[in-house]
Design a protein around this motif. Structure first.
Motif, PDB file in Angstrom:
ATOM      1  N   PHE A 114      -2.984   8.304 -25.882  1.00  0.00           N
ATOM      2  CA  PHE A 114      -1.830   8.481 -24.618  1.00  0.00           C
ATOM      3  C   PHE A 114      -0.819   9.908 -25.903  1.00  0.00           C
ATOM      4  CE2 PHE A 114       3.208   8.730 -24.407  1.00  0.00           C
ATOM      5  CZ  PHE A 114       3.117   8.677 -22.826  1.00  0.00           C
ATOM      6  N   TYR A 115      -0.704  10.464 -26.810  1.00  0.00           N
ATOM      7  CA  TYR A 115      -0.148  11.981 -27.158  1.00  0.00           C
ATOM      8  C   TYR A 115      -1.683  12.437 -27.378  1.00  0.00           C
ATOM      9  CZ  TYR A 115       4.906   9.488 -28.156  1.00  0.00           C
ATOM     10  OH  TYR A 115       5.380   8.999 -28.408  1.00  0.00           O
ATOM     11  N   VAL A 116      -2.280  12.294 -27.213  1.00  0.00           N
ATOM     12  CA  VAL A 116      -3.502  13.198 -27.345  1.00  0.00           C
ATOM     13  C   VAL A 116      -3.778  13.590 -25.911  1.00  0.00           C
ATOM     14  CG1 VAL A 116      -6.327  13.482 -27.916  1.00  0.00           C
ATOM     15  CG2 VAL A 116      -4.726  12.465 -29.415  1.00  0.00           C
ATOM     16  N   LEU A 117      -3.595  13.268 -25.158  1.00  0.00           N
ATOM     17  CA  LEU A 117      -3.699  13.732 -23.694  1.00  0.00           C
ATOM     18  C   LEU A 117      -2.591  14.457 -23.194  1.00  0.00           C
ATOM     19  CD1 LEU A 117      -5.056  10.133 -21.729  1.00  0.00           C
ATOM     20  CD2 LEU A 117      -6.200  11.860 -21.798  1.00  0.00           C
ATOM     21  N   PRO A 118      -2.899  15.913 -22.293  1.00  0.00           N
ATOM     22  CA  PRO A 118      -2.287  16.255 -21.494  1.00  0.00           C
ATOM     23  C   PRO A 118      -0.879  15.462 -21.274  1.00  0.00           C
ATOM     24  CG  PRO A 118      -4.350  17.762 -21.606  1.00  0.00           C
ATOM     25  CD  PRO A 118      -4.470  15.994 -21.916  1.00  0.00           C
ATOM     26  N   HIS A 119       0.389  15.946 -20.551  1.00  0.00           N
ATOM     27  CA  HIS A 119       0.595  15.004 -20.060  1.00  0.00           C
ATOM     28  C   HIS A 119       0.017  14.832 -18.682  1.00  0.00           C
ATOM     29  CE1 HIS A 119       4.578  14.037 -17.907  1.00  0.00           C
ATOM     30  NE2 HIS A 119       4.683  15.264 -16.735  1.00  0.00           N
ATOM     31  N   ARG A 120      -0.319  15.618 -17.832  1.00  0.00           N
ATOM     32  CA  ARG A 120      -0.364  15.188 -16.250  1.00  0.00           C
ATOM     33  C   ARG A 120      -1.678  14.693 -16.506  1.00  0.00           C
ATOM     34  NH1 ARG A 120      -3.089  20.422 -17.698  1.00  0.00           N
ATOM     35  NH2 ARG A 120      -5.827  20.066 -17.457  1.00  0.00           N
ATOM     36  N   PHE A 121      -2.246  13.950 -17.867  1.00  0.00           N
ATOM     37  CA  PHE A 121      -3.283  12.844 -17.593  1.00  0.00           C
ATOM     38  C   PHE A 121      -2.259  11.321 -18.219  1.00  0.00           C
ATOM     39  CE2 PHE A 121      -6.613  16.209 -18.172  1.00  0.00           C
ATOM     40  CZ  PHE A 121      -6.861  16.321 -16.135  1.00  0.00           C
ATOM     41  N   ARG A 122      -1.542  11.322 -18.433  1.00  0.00           N
ATOM     42  CA  ARG A 122      -0.916   9.899 -19.658  1.00  0.00           C
ATOM     43  C   ARG A 122      -0.881   8.709 -18.456  1.00  0.00           C
ATOM     44  NH1 ARG A 122       3.213  14.013 -23.640  1.00  0.00           N
ATOM     45  NH2 ARG A 122       1.602  13.872 -25.088  1.00  0.00           N
ATOM     46  N   TRP A 123      -0.311   9.525 -16.734  1.00  0.00           N
ATOM     47  CA  TRP A 123      -0.124   7.868 -16.489  1.00  0.00           C
ATOM     48  C   TRP A 123      -1.311   7.860 -15.589  1.00  0.00           C
ATOM     49  CZ3 TRP A 123      -2.573   7.294 -11.669  1.00  0.00           C
ATOM     50  CH2 TRP A 123      -3.138   8.648 -11.012  1.00  0.00           C
ATOM     51  N   PHE A 124      -1.708   8.083 -15.785  1.00  0.00           N
ATOM     52  CA  PHE A 124      -3.921   7.042 -15.688  1.00  0.00           C
ATOM     53  C   PHE A 124      -3.702   6.200 -16.319  1.00  0.00           C
ATOM     54  CE2 PHE A 124      -8.180   7.207 -15.290  1.00  0.00           C
ATOM     55  CZ  PHE A 124      -8.452   6.395 -14.056  1.00  0.00           C
ATOM     56  N   TRP A 125      -4.054   6.835 -18.048  1.00  0.00           N
ATOM     57  CA  TRP A 125      -4.468   6.061 -19.082  1.00  0.00           C
ATOM     58  C   TRP A 125      -3.420   5.228 -19.383  1.00  0.00           C
ATOM     59  CZ3 TRP A 125      -7.423   5.108 -21.689  1.00  0.00           C
ATOM     60  CH2 TRP A 125      -7.363   4.725 -23.367  1.00  0.00           C
ATOM     61  N   LEU A 126      -1.874   5.038 -19.128  1.00  0.00           N
ATOM     62  CA  LEU A 126      -1.321   3.988 -19.043  1.00  0.00           C
ATOM     63  C   LEU A 126      -1.981   3.332 -17.883  1.00  0.00           C
ATOM     64  CD1 LEU A 126       2.804   5.685 -20.343  1.00  0.00           C
ATOM     65  CD2 LEU A 126       0.815   4.070 -21.745  1.00  0.00           C
ATOM     66  N   LEU A 127      -1.464   3.347 -16.726  1.00  0.00           N
ATOM     67  CA  LEU A 127      -1.777   2.416 -15.205  1.00  0.00           C
ATOM     68  C   LEU A 127      -3.279   1.441 -16.286  1.00  0.00           C
ATOM     69  CD1 LEU A 127      -0.770   1.272 -13.210  1.00  0.00           C
ATOM     70  CD2 LEU A 127      -2.949   2.877 -12.197  1.00  0.00           C
ATOM     71  N   LEU A 128      -4.529   2.233 -16.596  1.00  0.00           N
ATOM     72  CA  LEU A 128      -5.127   2.102 -16.576  1.00  0.00           C
ATOM     73  C   LEU A 128      -5.179   0.939 -17.933  1.00  0.00           C
ATOM     74  CD1 LEU A 128      -8.370   4.440 -17.050  1.00  0.00           C
ATOM     75  CD2 LEU A 128      -8.356   2.566 -15.588  1.00  0.00           C
ATOM     76  N   ALA A 129      -4.198   0.895 -19.046  1.00  0.00           N
ATOM     77  CA  ALA A 129      -3.795  -0.083 -20.205  1.00  0.00           C
ATOM     78  C   ALA A 129      -3.894  -1.058 -19.911  1.00  0.00           C
ATOM     79  CB  ALA A 129      -2.971   0.877 -21.350  1.00  0.00           C
ATOM     80  N   SER A 130      -2.440  -0.746 -18.388  1.00  0.00           N
ATOM     81  CA  SER A 130      -1.703  -1.747 -18.007  1.00  0.00           C
ATOM     82  C   SER A 130      -2.569  -2.804 -17.755  1.00  0.00           C
ATOM     83  CB  SER A 130      -0.058  -1.156 -17.198  1.00  0.00           C
ATOM     84  OG  SER A 130       0.647  -0.214 -18.058  1.00  0.00           O
ATOM     85  N   TYR A 131      -3.791  -2.189 -16.333  1.00  0.00           N
ATOM     86  CA  TYR A 131      -4.611  -3.579 -15.588  1.00  0.00           C
ATOM     87  C   TYR A 131      -5.217  -3.781 -16.709  1.00  0.00           C
ATOM     88  CZ  TYR A 131      -2.787  -1.430 -11.517  1.00  0.00           C
ATOM     89  OH  TYR A 131      -2.911  -0.936 -10.230  1.00  0.00           O
ATOM     90  N   TYR A 132      -5.033  -2.670 -18.080  1.00  0.00           N
ATOM     91  CA  TYR A 132      -5.921  -4.089 -18.384  1.00  0.00           C
ATOM     92  C   TYR A 132      -5.529  -4.960 -19.317  1.00  0.00           C
ATOM     93  CZ  TYR A 132      -9.097  -5.451 -23.057  1.00  0.00           C
ATOM     94  OH  TYR A 132      -9.936  -5.640 -24.276  1.00  0.00           O
ATOM     95  N   PHE A 133      -4.239  -5.048 -19.791  1.00  0.00           N
ATOM     96  CA  PHE A 133      -2.996  -6.013 -20.524  1.00  0.00           C
ATOM     97  C   PHE A 133      -3.710  -6.824 -19.532  1.00  0.00           C
ATOM     98  CE2 PHE A 133       1.090  -8.019 -20.875  1.00  0.00           C
ATOM     99  CZ  PHE A 133       0.861  -7.150 -22.559  1.00  0.00           C
ATOM    100  N   TYR A 134      -3.073  -6.256 -18.384  1.00  0.00           N
ATOM    101  CA  TYR A 134      -2.829  -7.581 -17.318  1.00  0.00           C
ATOM    102  C   TYR A 134      -4.039  -8.837 -17.228  1.00  0.00           C
ATOM    103  CZ  TYR A 134      -0.724 -10.098 -13.569  1.00  0.00           C
ATOM    104  OH  TYR A 134      -0.204 -11.611 -12.773  1.00  0.00           O
ATOM    105  N   MET A 135      -5.369  -8.104 -17.211  1.00  0.00           N
ATOM    106  CA  MET A 135      -6.550  -8.648 -16.418  1.00  0.00           C
ATOM    107  C   MET A 135      -7.541  -9.076 -18.053  1.00  0.00           C
ATOM    108  SD  MET A 135      -8.615  -5.488 -14.147  1.00  0.00           S
ATOM    109  CE  MET A 135     -10.105  -6.483 -14.667  1.00  0.00           C
ATOM    110  N   SER A 136      -6.718  -8.594 -18.911  1.00  0.00           N
ATOM    111  CA  SER A 136      -7.333  -9.756 -19.879  1.00  0.00           C
ATOM    112  C   SER A 136      -6.710 -11.183 -20.187  1.00  0.00           C
ATOM    113  CB  SER A 136      -6.476  -9.590 -21.466  1.00  0.00           C
ATOM    114  OG  SER A 136      -4.989  -9.575 -21.758  1.00  0.00           O
ATOM    115  N   MET A 137      -5.860 -11.546 -19.192  1.00  0.00           N
ATOM    116  CA  MET A 137      -5.427 -12.249 -19.057  1.00  0.00           C
ATOM    117  C   MET A 137      -5.416 -13.914 -17.598  1.00  0.00           C
ATOM    118  SD  MET A 137      -1.166 -12.459 -20.289  1.00  0.00           S
ATOM    119  CE  MET A 137      -0.848 -11.005 -19.523  1.00  0.00           C
ATOM    120  N   GLU A 138      -5.630 -12.988 -16.749  1.00  0.00           N
ATOM    121  CA  GLU A 138      -6.317 -13.483 -15.352  1.00  0.00           C
ATOM    122  C   GLU A 138      -6.317 -12.380 -14.983  1.00  0.00           C
ATOM    123  OE1 GLU A 138      -2.301 -14.217 -13.471  1.00  0.00           O
ATOM    124  OE2 GLU A 138      -2.651 -15.935 -15.123  1.00  0.00           O
TER     125      GLU A 138
END
Length: 483
Positions: free
Chosen positions: A19-43
């Motif tokens: 998150f801190y390595v990426l430029p600001h304009r790409f951070r939303w995409f990284w956090l969204l991917l991480a959030s979907y992975y977080f949720y998909m790891s359960m179901e």
């Protein structure tokens, strides 16, 4: 993915680093991917529901903003409400209402299943998507706020999707408002060591509450609630008190970790608990407990019931607490718990003039310490008694528990046959409450970060050893994962 899992201990540092390595304009995409992975790891498959809810409310929000005709705007609002509540009903309440309807029909001698009854009536147990109650209410608040023109809809679909799925608070809250969280995703976040330290200490405190305190108390609670017919009196009484603290520490632990994790990433989540057991009244308790849900029910249910439908306040309170109970689970025990909480509120408000008049005649001040303690104790015991329904699998189990709890003919309390753990649980409850008395849950880092380096590092080391040595190795889900 559980916060209290080794997987999360690897997942979170990677998310923060990238998150801190990426430029600001790409951070939303990284956090969204991480959030979907977080949720998909359960179901994994049920991520489709989350995405469907996101698309529905994004579309409805945009249309409500673009249309000027209020009738058309209202149609899109109802599209959002029906779509979201429809998914929530099917996945969380369909089996409950089907079984309840069947029981009512059978009571009146009606076999609604036809010949062969249940043998020919087959429906699969529907999997309850983790966090569906939380993200459904979060997206609904967005649609309603857009309809009321209190919020301008988010044009960037990715940022809106991140608002719905932001992993720290996705599964068990706090239930964030779009007006508070969405603007934060637009601002560029810079590395702030002080803020990151604050977030890490918050997370550590949350892990302590969950692993060392809540799960330890839960061992005794599970033993007592397993078979209330095997106990009488004091152990059941202690079990009900322990459960009140268990659910508080467990849920506040999740919220504390969520707030801390978001803080590390540069975002602020709302406070969800404010020392709830230091209340002065029933109303005060509900202002301090699960703040995001109670504010949601107040803004989107209670106020419309009063202002638009002109309902009596007593009726409105009962409706709000009925849905408060039902929101927590598809079981009549939650409904009874919710209604009992509403009745306590109504009794308190309804008897206030009489109580105050009696106290004035007796010359007793409202600030009298004895009176305040008696009032607090009465409310606390009432709350813990209602929570027996919350914890029990069915109403008969709860009634048996309460009946045996007031059969004060047993003083044997060591039901787990581990007196050290019992005393340790009591000491930990007292310790946490003392800390919370002087520092609210969200101000805990001040106890550590404002010290000299030697003391601060001493706190860090002691904290790590305490969590490692005194954690209860159960890796339990957080209680509110089931809601």
């Amino acid at each position: 993915m559980l916060f209290n899992s080794f997987e999360f201990l690897f997942f979170f540092p990677v998310v923060v680093f990238v998150f801190y390595v990426l430029p600001h304009r790409f951070r939303w995409f990284w956090l969204l991917l991480a959030s979907y992975y977080f949720y998909m790891s359960m179901e994994p498959a049920l991520i489709l529901l989350l995405i469907a809810s996101t698309i529905l409310d994004y579309y409805c929000g945009r249309q409500m903003y673009l249309k000027q005709d209020n009738r058309i705007r209202k149609r899109y609002l109802w599209m959002s409400i029906i779509g979201n509540l429809g998914m929530l009903f099917f996945f969380k309440y369909f089996v409950f209402f089907t079984n309840s309807s069947q029981a009512i029909m059978e009571f009146f001698g009606i076999d609604w299943l036809g010949v062969g009854g249940e043998e020919n009536y087959v429906f699969n147990k529907i999997l309850l998507p983790v966090g569906i109650s939380f993200y459904t209410f979060q997206t609904l608040s967005y649609s309603i706020d857009v309809y009321r023109r209190e919020v301008v809809p988010e044009r960037h679909f990715g940022r809106y999707a991140l608002y719905v799925a932001f992993f720290p608070q996705l599964v068990a809250g706090p239930i964030e408002r779009a007006s508070r969280l969405l603007p934060q995703f637009r601002k560029e976040v810079f590395i702030d060591i002080k803020r990151i330290k604050w977030g890490i200490v918050m997370m550590a405190w949350g892990f302590f509450l969950k692993l060392v305190v809540a799960d330890r108390i839960g061992v005794y609670v599970d033993a007592v609630f397993l078979d209330p017919s095997a106990h009488r009196g004091l152990p059941l009484f202690i079990g009900s008190l322990f459960f009140a603290f268990q659910i508080y520490f467990d849920f506040s632990a999740y919220c504390t970790i969520a707030i801390g994790a978001a803080k590390v990433l540069g975002y602020d989540l709302m406070q969800n608990f404010n020392r709830p057991f230091f209340f002065s009244s029933v109303r005060d308790f509900w202002r301090r407990w699960h703040i995001s849900l109670m504010l949601w029910l107040k803004d989107y249910l209670y106020k419309p019931l009063i202002a638009k439908f002109g309902l009596n306040k007593i009726v409105a309170v009962l409706i709000v607490f009925f849905f408060n109970g039902l929101w927590h689970g598809a079981n009549w025990t939650f409904v009874v718990w919710g209604l009992l909480c509403g009745v306590l509120m109504i009794i308190e408000v309804g008897t206030q003039p009489l109580r105050y008049a009696v106290l004035r005649k007796l010359g007793i001040s409202l600030q009298n310490p004895v009176l305040r303690f008696v009032t607090w104790l009465t409310i606390f015991l009432s709350i813990t008694t209602t929570l027996v329904f919350f914890r029990s699998p069915n109403i008969l189990h709860a009634l048996l528990y309460i009946k045996n709890m007031f059969s004060l003919n047993s003083t044997f309390v060591n039901v787990t046959y581990d007196r050290t753990e019992l005393w340790l649980s009591m000491v930990l409850i007292l310790l946490v409450q003392i800390i919370h008395y002087f520092k609210g849950n969200d101000d805990i880092p001040e106890l550590v970060l404002n010290r000299k380096p030697v003391l601060r590092w001493g706190f860090y080391i002691a904290f790590i050893f305490t969590i490692v040595l005194f954690s209860v190795n159960r890796q339990n889900n957080f209680i509110y994962f089931q809601f």
